[in-house]
Write a protein that holds these residues in place. Structure first.
Motif, PDB file in Angstrom:
ATOM      1  N   GLU A   1       0.823  -1.278  -0.114  1.00  0.00           N
ATOM      2  CA  GLU A   1      -0.043  -0.169  -0.306  1.00  0.00           C
ATOM      3  C   GLU A   1       0.949   1.303  -0.086  1.00  0.00           C
ATOM      4  O   GLU A   1       0.618   2.251  -0.675  1.00  0.00           O
ATOM      5  CB  GLU A   1      -0.819   0.016   1.256  1.00  0.00           C
ATOM      6  CG  GLU A   1      -1.857  -0.919   1.402  1.00  0.00           C
ATOM      7  CD  GLU A   1      -2.558  -1.260   2.581  1.00  0.00           C
ATOM      8  OE1 GLU A   1      -3.962  -1.581   2.705  1.00  0.00           O
ATOM      9  OE2 GLU A   1      -1.871  -1.176   3.624  1.00  0.00           O
ATOM     10  N   ALA A   2       2.043   1.148   0.658  1.00  0.00           N
ATOM     11  CA  ALA A   2       2.976   2.406   0.844  1.00  0.00           C
ATOM     12  C   ALA A   2       3.507   2.796  -0.695  1.00  0.00           C
ATOM     13  O   ALA A   2       3.751   3.809  -1.096  1.00  0.00           O
ATOM     14  CB  ALA A   2       3.796   2.238   1.742  1.00  0.00           C
ATOM     15  N   TYR A   3       3.730   1.586  -1.270  1.00  0.00           N
ATOM     16  CA  TYR A   3       4.486   1.721  -2.488  1.00  0.00           C
ATOM     17  C   TYR A   3       3.466   2.310  -3.607  1.00  0.00           C
ATOM     18  O   TYR A   3       3.751   3.249  -4.302  1.00  0.00           O
ATOM     19  CB  TYR A   3       4.981   0.285  -3.120  1.00  0.00           C
ATOM     20  CG  TYR A   3       5.384   0.247  -4.600  1.00  0.00           C
ATOM     21  CD1 TYR A   3       6.643   1.000  -4.795  1.00  0.00           C
ATOM     22  CD2 TYR A   3       4.671  -0.106  -5.467  1.00  0.00           C
ATOM     23  CE1 TYR A   3       7.378   0.958  -6.092  1.00  0.00           C
ATOM     24  CE2 TYR A   3       5.455   0.122  -6.825  1.00  0.00           C
ATOM     25  CZ  TYR A   3       6.462   0.500  -7.135  1.00  0.00           C
ATOM     26  OH  TYR A   3       6.987   0.530  -8.501  1.00  0.00           O
ATOM     27  N   ASP A   4       2.258   1.786  -3.523  1.00  0.00           N
ATOM     28  CA  ASP A   4       1.203   2.086  -4.328  1.00  0.00           C
ATOM     29  C   ASP A   4       0.954   3.765  -4.204  1.00  0.00           C
ATOM     30  O   ASP A   4       0.429   4.325  -5.236  1.00  0.00           O
ATOM     31  CB  ASP A   4      -0.034   1.601  -4.075  1.00  0.00           C
ATOM     32  CG  ASP A   4      -0.148   0.073  -4.488  1.00  0.00           C
ATOM     33  OD1 ASP A   4       0.711  -0.362  -5.565  1.00  0.00           O
ATOM     34  OD2 ASP A   4      -1.276  -0.799  -4.256  1.00  0.00           O
ATOM     35  N   ILE A   5       1.081   4.449  -2.915  1.00  0.00           N
ATOM     36  CA  ILE A   5       0.867   5.637  -3.028  1.00  0.00           C
ATOM     37  C   ILE A   5       2.177   6.538  -3.130  1.00  0.00           C
ATOM     38  O   ILE A   5       2.242   7.803  -2.868  1.00  0.00           O
ATOM     39  CB  ILE A   5       0.104   6.092  -1.756  1.00  0.00           C
ATOM     40  CG1 ILE A   5       0.852   5.781  -0.444  1.00  0.00           C
ATOM     41  CG2 ILE A   5      -1.368   5.653  -1.586  1.00  0.00           C
ATOM     42  CD1 ILE A   5       0.277   6.592   1.018  1.00  0.00           C
ATOM     43  N   SER A   6       3.180   5.827  -3.436  1.00  0.00           N
ATOM     44  CA  SER A   6       4.553   6.582  -3.692  1.00  0.00           C
ATOM     45  C   SER A   6       5.260   7.051  -2.253  1.00  0.00           C
ATOM     46  O   SER A   6       6.027   7.901  -2.509  1.00  0.00           O
ATOM     47  CB  SER A   6       4.498   7.775  -4.660  1.00  0.00           C
ATOM     48  OG  SER A   6       3.914   7.395  -6.103  1.00  0.00           O
ATOM     49  N   LEU A   7       4.732   6.577  -1.360  1.00  0.00           N
ATOM     50  CA  LEU A   7       5.373   6.661  -0.008  1.00  0.00           C
ATOM     51  C   LEU A   7       6.709   6.099   0.021  1.00  0.00           C
ATOM     52  O   LEU A   7       7.931   6.627   0.462  1.00  0.00           O
ATOM     53  CB  LEU A   7       4.635   6.205   1.147  1.00  0.00           C
ATOM     54  CG  LEU A   7       5.044   6.383   2.625  1.00  0.00           C
ATOM     55  CD1 LEU A   7       5.204   7.689   2.888  1.00  0.00           C
ATOM     56  CD2 LEU A   7       4.048   5.644   3.641  1.00  0.00           C
ATOM     57  N   ILE A   8       7.024   4.995  -0.616  1.00  0.00           N
ATOM     58  CA  ILE A   8       8.338   4.205  -0.689  1.00  0.00           C
ATOM     59  C   ILE A   8       8.638   4.134  -2.244  1.00  0.00           C
ATOM     60  O   ILE A   8       7.714   4.042  -3.074  1.00  0.00           O
ATOM     61  CB  ILE A   8       8.416   3.152   0.010  1.00  0.00           C
ATOM     62  CG1 ILE A   8       7.311   2.017  -0.407  1.00  0.00           C
ATOM     63  CG2 ILE A   8       8.249   3.131   1.532  1.00  0.00           C
ATOM     64  CD1 ILE A   8       7.560   0.701   0.444  1.00  0.00           C
ATOM     65  N   ASN A   9      10.177   3.887  -2.473  1.00  0.00           N
ATOM     66  CA  ASN A   9      10.308   3.821  -3.901  1.00  0.00           C
ATOM     67  C   ASN A   9      10.227   2.284  -4.261  1.00  0.00           C
ATOM     68  O   ASN A   9      10.276   1.935  -5.593  1.00  0.00           O
ATOM     69  CB  ASN A   9      11.869   4.291  -4.111  1.00  0.00           C
ATOM     70  CG  ASN A   9      11.994   5.730  -3.886  1.00  0.00           C
ATOM     71  OD1 ASN A   9      12.273   6.248  -2.734  1.00  0.00           O
ATOM     72  ND2 ASN A   9      11.469   6.558  -4.867  1.00  0.00           N
ATOM     73  N   ASP A  10      10.373   1.265  -3.488  1.00  0.00           N
ATOM     74  CA  ASP A  10      10.461  -0.080  -3.948  1.00  0.00           C
ATOM     75  C   ASP A  10      10.284  -0.802  -2.508  1.00  0.00           C
ATOM     76  O   ASP A  10      10.441  -0.441  -1.497  1.00  0.00           O
ATOM     77  CB  ASP A  10      11.892  -0.135  -4.347  1.00  0.00           C
ATOM     78  CG  ASP A  10      11.980  -1.263  -5.571  1.00  0.00           C
ATOM     79  OD1 ASP A  10      10.972  -1.898  -5.909  1.00  0.00           O
ATOM     80  OD2 ASP A  10      12.829  -1.294  -6.320  1.00  0.00           O
ATOM     81  N   VAL A  11       9.718  -1.889  -3.029  1.00  0.00           N
ATOM     82  CA  VAL A  11       9.355  -3.372  -1.920  1.00  0.00           C
ATOM     83  C   VAL A  11      10.302  -4.186  -2.089  1.00  0.00           C
ATOM     84  O   VAL A  11      10.220  -4.744  -3.643  1.00  0.00           O
ATOM     85  CB  VAL A  11       8.086  -3.569  -1.812  1.00  0.00           C
ATOM     86  CG1 VAL A  11       7.860  -4.446  -0.739  1.00  0.00           C
ATOM     87  CG2 VAL A  11       7.272  -2.197  -1.741  1.00  0.00           C
ATOM     88  N   VAL A  12      11.059  -4.990  -1.494  1.00  0.00           N
ATOM     89  CA  VAL A  12      11.879  -6.267  -1.790  1.00  0.00           C
ATOM     90  C   VAL A  12      11.578  -7.260  -0.723  1.00  0.00           C
ATOM     91  O   VAL A  12      11.123  -6.599   0.361  1.00  0.00           O
ATOM     92  CB  VAL A  12      13.277  -5.748  -2.086  1.00  0.00           C
ATOM     93  CG1 VAL A  12      13.552  -4.897  -3.258  1.00  0.00           C
ATOM     94  CG2 VAL A  12      13.680  -5.142  -0.822  1.00  0.00           C
TER      95      VAL A  12
END
Ligand code: CAA
Length: 255
Positions: A173-184
């Motif tokens: 969800e954080a990635y979807d709103i651009s709160l973070i640049n990447d999820v790994v």
């Protein structure tokens, strides 16, 4: 200088800073903020350092916020001073650094912990990380720049939602709103951060510093002053007393 709350490791052309208070979920106390300021100043001045990575120790948390026990009996003046000193020593300091700072978010990034991630120039997180601003459930508001940097990064609508509801987002969800640049995946976190450092290091250090300064300047306004003053105004109100007492006694607050 001997550090009690962090581990500082030079790695090739960057430095890895690991916040090391895992028993308290890496909560930011005064001493930790001072130690971070010390190593970041050093990294900023060392020409061999091209970027900085900040992560948290342990399995659970990047940083679970400002240290609630440390400020639990503060009055409004002390509350405002906490916000002013913290912002100047750590959050504004990072934002204005000449080297890119990458938050490698290994777990909870809450309150001051999310504010730390937002002050960094780039954010990468593990799949299980959780993000949120629980401050209003403590009778407080974010006091380390969160009311300003969150809308800058995700927009006013998501910022209102997250700050007013105090709900947590997962990494997707954080990635979807651009709160973070990447999820790994968990095991790939530091490698991903090093990959980013490698990519940045191919570019001109001077150009990176000038670009970050220019981007930061597009957001400069008075909101930070309002945040510091209003953070202080929350202290010792009946809501603050109820919120802090509820946290310390491991119960839900009743506002
Ligand atoms: N400050 C101080 N201590 C903290 C802390 C914090 N922000 N977060 C966790 N801890 C401590 C707990 O008190 C606990 O210590 P003890 O073992 O001595 O009791 C230890 O870390 C482990 O935490 P929990 O037992 O609570 O772990 P959990 O897995 O049950 O819950 C959690 C995890 C949901 C993150 C929970 O710890 C939590 O809600 N923490 C507080 C989050 C929060 O409110 N952050 C905002 C702080 S205010 C702020 O940051 C203001 C600002 O903008 C300047």
């Amino acid at each position: 200088m001997e550090f009690h709350n962090l581990i500082y490791e030079p790695k090739h052309n960057c430095v890895l800073i690991t916040i090391n208070r895992s028993k308290k979920l890496n909560a930011l106390n005064k001493e930790l903020i001072e130690e971070l300021n010390h190593v970041l100043r050093y990294a900023n001045e060392d020409k061999a350092v091209r970027a900085v990575i900040i992560t948290g120790s342990g399995e659970k948390a990047f940083v679970a916020g400002a240290d609630i026990k440390e400020f639990s009996d503060f009055n409004p003046e002390e509350g405002e001073a906490l916000a002013r000193e913290g912002q100047s020593l750590l959050f504004d300091f990072i934002e204005n650094m000449e080297k890119p700072v990458i938050a490698a978010i290994n777990g909870y990034a809450l309150g001051g912990g999310l504010e730390l991630a937002l002050a960094c120039h780039l954010r990468v997180a593990v799949e299980g990380a959780k993000f949120g601003f629980p401050e209003v459930s403590l009778g407080l508001i974010p006091g380390y720049g969160g009311t300003q940097r969150l809308p800058q990064i995700v927009g006013k609508s998501h910022a209102m939602d997250l700050i007013l509801t105090a709900r947590m987002l997962n990494a997707e969800e954080a990635y979807d709103i651009s709160l973070i640049n990447d999820v790994v995946p968990k095991d790939a976190l530091l490698n991903k951060a090093y990959e980013i450092v490698e990519a940045l290091s191919k570019n001109s250090p001077n150009a990176l510093a000038q670009a970050m300064k220019a981007i930061n300047n597009s957001f400069k306004k008075e909101g930070y002053e309002v945040e510091k003053t209003n953070f202080g105004k929350c202290f010792q109100t009946p809501d603050f007393k109820e919120g802090i007492d509820a946290f310390l006694n491991k119960r839900k607050p009743n506002f």
